[in-house]
Design an enzyme around this catalytic site. Structure first.
Site, PDB file in Angstrom:
ATOM      1  N   GLU A   1       0.835  -1.145   0.069  1.00  0.00           N
ATOM      2  CA  GLU A   1       0.178   0.063   0.037  1.00  0.00           C
ATOM      3  C   GLU A   1       0.814   1.303   0.014  1.00  0.00           C
ATOM      4  OE1 GLU A   1      -2.685   0.793   3.232  1.00  0.00           O
ATOM      5  OE2 GLU A   1      -4.020   1.675   1.997  1.00  0.00           O
TER       6      GLU A   1
ATOM      7  N   ALA B   1       2.025   0.063  10.877  1.00  0.00           N
ATOM      8  CA  ALA B   1       1.542  -1.450  10.676  1.00  0.00           C
ATOM      9  C   ALA B   1       0.590  -1.362   9.306  1.00  0.00           C
ATOM     10  CB  ALA B   1       0.664  -1.844  11.822  1.00  0.00           C
TER      11      ALA B   1
ATOM     12  N   GLU C   1      -2.603  -3.446   7.230  1.00  0.00           N
ATOM     13  CA  GLU C   1      -3.616  -4.664   7.281  1.00  0.00           C
ATOM     14  C   GLU C   1      -3.909  -5.512   6.358  1.00  0.00           C
ATOM     15  OE1 GLU C   1      -4.101  -1.190   6.677  1.00  0.00           O
ATOM     16  OE2 GLU C   1      -5.302  -0.885   5.145  1.00  0.00           O
TER      17      GLU C   1
ATOM     18  N   HIS D   1      -6.804  -1.179  15.245  1.00  0.00           N
ATOM     19  CA  HIS D   1      -7.040  -0.659  14.181  1.00  0.00           C
ATOM     20  C   HIS D   1      -6.773  -1.402  12.886  1.00  0.00           C
ATOM     21  CE1 HIS D   1      -6.190   3.191  11.502  1.00  0.00           C
ATOM     22  NE2 HIS D   1      -5.609   2.139  10.681  1.00  0.00           N
ATOM     23  N   GLU D   2      -5.725  -2.203  13.039  1.00  0.00           N
ATOM     24  CA  GLU D   2      -5.296  -3.173  11.875  1.00  0.00           C
ATOM     25  C   GLU D   2      -6.672  -4.170  11.576  1.00  0.00           C
ATOM     26  OE1 GLU D   2      -3.542  -1.823   9.843  1.00  0.00           O
ATOM     27  OE2 GLU D   2      -2.292  -0.463  11.180  1.00  0.00           O
TER      28      GLU D   2
HETATM   29 ZN   LIG Z   1      -5.135   1.734   8.759  1.00  0.00          ZN
END
Ligand SMILES: [Zn+2]
Length: 885
Positions: free
Chosen positions: A150, A285, A287, A320-321
């Site tokens: 990403e 981090a 996902e 969050h992830e």
């Molecule tokens: Zn995120």
């Protein structure tokens, strides 16, 4: 990704940052079969790829994204559309590469019809040192091949339709060295020897339909611990030397999975969950579907010696992830202009499971702080709207900022508070069900929310998403018998005084929620410039941002403000934090005086809540560092000492057994305020004593106090102490301990030591992912501004090749703490001459921050001096070191 903008990452510069455009609409993929073989010695990999797809019209070319890919051989064959049809001929492909647009055009002699095709590609790629695509990470004395796709780097790992809307399932195999293993999005379905004596081939199960940016591939000698929750196997993995630090994350993952299974109304949609940390990682981090990746500091902690701040961060980042597994992975934004929906949603969601598992952490207070932080960024003229168009790689990368994450989360929180938790959740669940394994837009999201709640969420969200900035709601109220007549008026808020006075045309739909002290919350939708209404009762102060949940600032008329501050004792800690942010913003825009702001703080002097103390300390350090003249300094520091010493006496210097995390953290913040904003000699001396004892192995520092003590002692430290920090960093075992001592080096202020630190930043000891953070941390103390800036200019030819290419503005933010007008001019002319593509907004924002600070100093220095002169001159008021220890 997690808050990449907040963590500093660095990668080797590629020449001329490339510009990408959207792929032409010729074909769509419906299945990828990938076999990758990394060669860790030569730092390259070979790829064998099959793409099944459909052409949308007859064509003799297909365009894919590809970058730094060496095509060896490629063929295409039209496949029959019907069961008994005949396939077309296998045609050889000629490839032409355009590094500028990051695309490859695949040309073949004979047109193939609209319909299915099979594309086969053999290629070679680079395990690069830029932390992008399929890249090289070094740690534990060896090399690893790992991935970060990403936003737009899958094209460096495999030629692909590398845009989020082109979802397809992936069949991935990895050929790895004997003794090594591999992790990917799927589960391992086979592990067979070969090809060759020293290799084995690991094949993973086919993934569900997903976007290319979520592909994950990790190769090396990873070790994992494992468990399961509600039938889903969960592993936390690291390099073998750090496996003892994985335990806390595994427990958190189980709690979070259970919570989300229930909240989302859709069970975790994948077969397993792997969570992996490795030494070189650009974001916080990431996902990736069922294979979340991490930088080590945010995952691997010593469970017996971790500060609660980091402990909370580990849970929050994981939440969050994991939130993204549904929101982002299962349902993905159509295009990057809606990345805010992905990131803002995950940021809004993450406190929920953490609150459920750890109510004692008061995470709701962190949410209000987050709203304050977002409004701070958003009060600049140079901010941007949440939804901003982006087509090039640089433009897309620039969208991963505080506006996408924290502002969106804050706006969602306001909307949730206005609708109520249940209607909001129903809207989320309906949205996920409608778009599972597919893509959606912001309109789909707020349409679902409006439908579920019957309230105009679409209009509210749209006004916040398409307009930049923070609304300022002015309140005029008048007591009339048993009721209060209220008039609200809205305008855009700016820190810049001239811009605020000039006015701006934005109009928001603002859910303004209010309550009289202790009374029930009521809300009114301020959907026009001005609105008048009645509130029952008279005489009580009315808070026009109940619970601090609103994304707006409030300017009270003087009488309303007096009534409100008189009842500050009845406010929740959230409301105190929110009021502090509000009044500080008004002082910064010269609507109010810093003296009045300090008086408000004095009115809260008996507050002991962790978040309130944190906010007060943040502001006092800012005043201390930027607004004081040398003449005012002793007066201000004495005032700070009087303010905080009673709290330290009450808390005690050391934790008592059974002290909760909130109390331990609050105590540490009081020590920090006294040491930095108060220059309290006793606190400084005691800190040094504790740090020396720790360096001599005679004591350990309390985890909550560790950073404060290490930094405060460094601030006053000499070269002997510097050497000791250096050795201690090298001897540290856990990532948290290592970074505490390493960053301690950046807190020294003796000029020759600052120079040493700056020079050290250029060494290979500082990983690329840490370089810009280390540099900007060294530049942060006021005493270091000039030296750090001169160093940056003089060493630009060494620095620029080390900069993070996908976060192009980070290095400019080294100057964000400057307050001197002369430095601003210099920063502007330097970065105009040495312009960084994609960093234009970062430069404007940084220059505006320096400007705002300078203007504030000019506007407020005199009245601050006058206010301070009215204060007593002694620092008496509570002893710093309580006798009982
Ligand atoms: Zn995120």
């Amino acid at each position: 990704m997690n808050k990449c903008f907040a963590f500093i990452f660095t990668i080797l510069m590629i020449p001329a940052a490339a510009a990408a455009q959207k792929l032409p609409e010729i074909a769509t993929p419906h299945h990828y079969i990938l076999m990758l073989a990394p060669d860790l010695n030569s730092e390259t990999f070979t790829g064998d790829e099959v793409i099944h797809g459909d052409t949308l019209k007859p064509t003799n070319k297909i365009v894919l994204n590809a970058l730094e890919i060496d095509f060896k051989e490629a063929t295409i064959q039209a496949l029959p559309a019907e069961k008994n049809g005949k396939p077309g001929d296998v045609q050889k492909i000629t490839v032409s590469l355009d590094p500028q647009s990051e695309m490859a055009t695949l040309q073949f002699p004979n047109e193939i019809p609209a319909g299915p095709f099979e594309l086969k590609i053999k290629y070679k790629g680079i395990l690069n040192g830029q932390l992008r695509g399929f890249y090289l990470s070094k740690g534990n004395g060896r090399k690893y091949a790992v991935s970060q796709m990403e936003p737009t780097d899958a094209r460096r790992a495999f030629p692909s339709f590398d845009e989020p809307a082109y979802k397809a399932p992936f069949d991935i195999s990895l050929i790895v060295d004997k003794g090594d293993t591999a992790i990917s999005n799927g589960t391992i379905v086979s592990d067979t020897p070969g090809p060759g004596a020293d290799k084995h081939t690991i094949k993973f199960s086919m993934t569900p339909k997903m976007s290319t940016y979520l592909v994950a591939m990790m190769v090396g000698d990873f070790k994992c611990i494992s468990d399961q929750e509600e039938g889903i196997p969960i592993r936390v993995c690291s390099t073998p030397d750090k496996i003892q630090y994985t335990k806390l994350a595994l427990g958190d993952a189980k709690d979070i999975l259970r919570y989300y299974n229930q909240y989302y109304g859709i069970k975790y949609p994948f077969k397993k969950l792997d969570i992996i940390a490795f030494p070189d990682f650009s974001a916080g981090a990431m996902e990736n579907t069922a294979a979340i990746t991490y930088r080590e500091t945010l995952l691997l902690v010593d469970d017996k010696n971790v500060s609660n701040n980091l402990r909370k961060t580990v849970a929050d980042v994981l939440a969050h992830e994991m939130a993204h597994q549904w929101f982002g992975d299962l349902v993905t934004m159509q295009w990057w202009n809606d990345i805010w929906l992905n990131e803002g949603f995950a940021t809004w969601m993450s406190p929920k499971p953490v609150k459920a598992a750890h109510p004692e952490w008061n995470v709701a207070l962190d949410e209000v702080q987050q709203t304050g932080g977002a409004m701070n960024t958003d009060s600049a003229k140079s901010t941007r709207a949440i939804r901003t168009n982006a087509t090039t790689t640089n433009e897309i990368a620039e969208l991963f900022d505080g506006i996408a994450y924290d502002k969106t989360a804050s706006v969602l929180r306001m909307v949730e508070s206005y609708l109520g938790e249940q209607p909001f959740r129903s809207g989320v669940n309906n949205y996920l069900k409608a778009h599972a394994y597919a893509n959606a837009t912001a309109e789909d999201f707020w349409g679902a929310m409006s439908h579920a709640s019957g309230k105009p969420v679409d209009k509210i969200m749209q006004s916040y998403v398409t307009q930049a900035g923070v609304p300022l709601v002015s309140v005029k109220s008048k007591c009339e018998g048993k009721k209060t007549d209220v008039t609200l008026d809205q305008q855009r808020f700016f820190y810049n005084k001239a811009a605020l006075e000039a006015g701006s045309p934005e109009l928001w739909q603002i859910p303004v929620c209010y309550s009289a002290a202790g009374g029930a919350k009521q809300c009114v939708l301020l959907d026009q410039k001005q609105k008048s209404f009645e509130v029952a009762g008279c005489g009580e102060g009315i808070n026009f941002n109940t619970g601090g949940q609103g994304y707006y600032r409030v300017a009270y008329d003087p009488e309303s403000l007096n009534k409100l501050t008189a009842s500050v004792g009845k406010m929740s800690p959230q409301e105190k934090v929110s009021l502090l942010d509000n009044q500080w913003a008004l002082a910064r825009a010269d609507r109010d005086s810093v003296g009045d702001f300090l008086a408000l703080i004095e009115g809260m002097k008996n507050s002991r809540e962790r978040a309130v103390l944190e906010r007060i300390d943040d502001r006092l350090e800012y005043v201390h560092d930027n607004l004081l003249t040398e003449d005012d300094r002793p007066q201000f520091e004495a005032w700070v000492q009087r303010l905080f010493r009673p709290a330290l006496t009450e808390f005690g210097r050391k934790s008592a057994p059974g002290d909760e995390a909130e109390k331990r953290t609050a105590r540490a913040r009081v020590i920090k305020a006294l040491g930095f904003a108060g220059s309290d000699p006793d606190v400084i001396a005691k800190s040094r004593e504790l740090v020396l004892a720790a360096l001599n192995g005679k004591a350990t520092l309390e985890p909550e106090q560790r950073t404060t003590l290490v930094d405060l002692t460094a601030k006053h430290g000499d070269s002997d102490l510097y050497d000791r920090y250096f050795q201690q960093a090298r001897a540290s075992r856990s990532p948290e301990e290592f970074y505490t001592w390493l960053y301690g080096l950046t807190a020294f202020e003796k000029p020759e030591l600052v120079k040493r630190t700056l020079e050290y930043s250029m060494s290979t000891d500082i990983r690329n992912q840490d370089f810009e953070g280390f540099l900007s941390s060294t530049a942060e103390p006021v005493a270091n501004h000039q030296i750090a800036w001169e160093f940056l200019k003089a060493n630009w030819s060494r620095i620029s090749p080390k900069l993070a290419t996908y976060s192009p503005g980070t290095v400019i933010k080294t100057a964000q703490f400057f307050c001197e007008p002369a430095l601003k001019t210099d920063v502007e002319s330097f970065f105009t001459q040495h312009s960084i593509p994609g960093a234009e907004r970062s430069l404007r924002q940084t220059l505006e921050l320096i400007d705002n600070c300078g203007a504030l100093k000019q506007q407020q220095q005199t009245n601050l001096a006058q206010w301070l002169q009215k204060q007593p001159t002694t620092s008496a008021g509570g002893t710093v070191e309580p006798k009982a220890r």
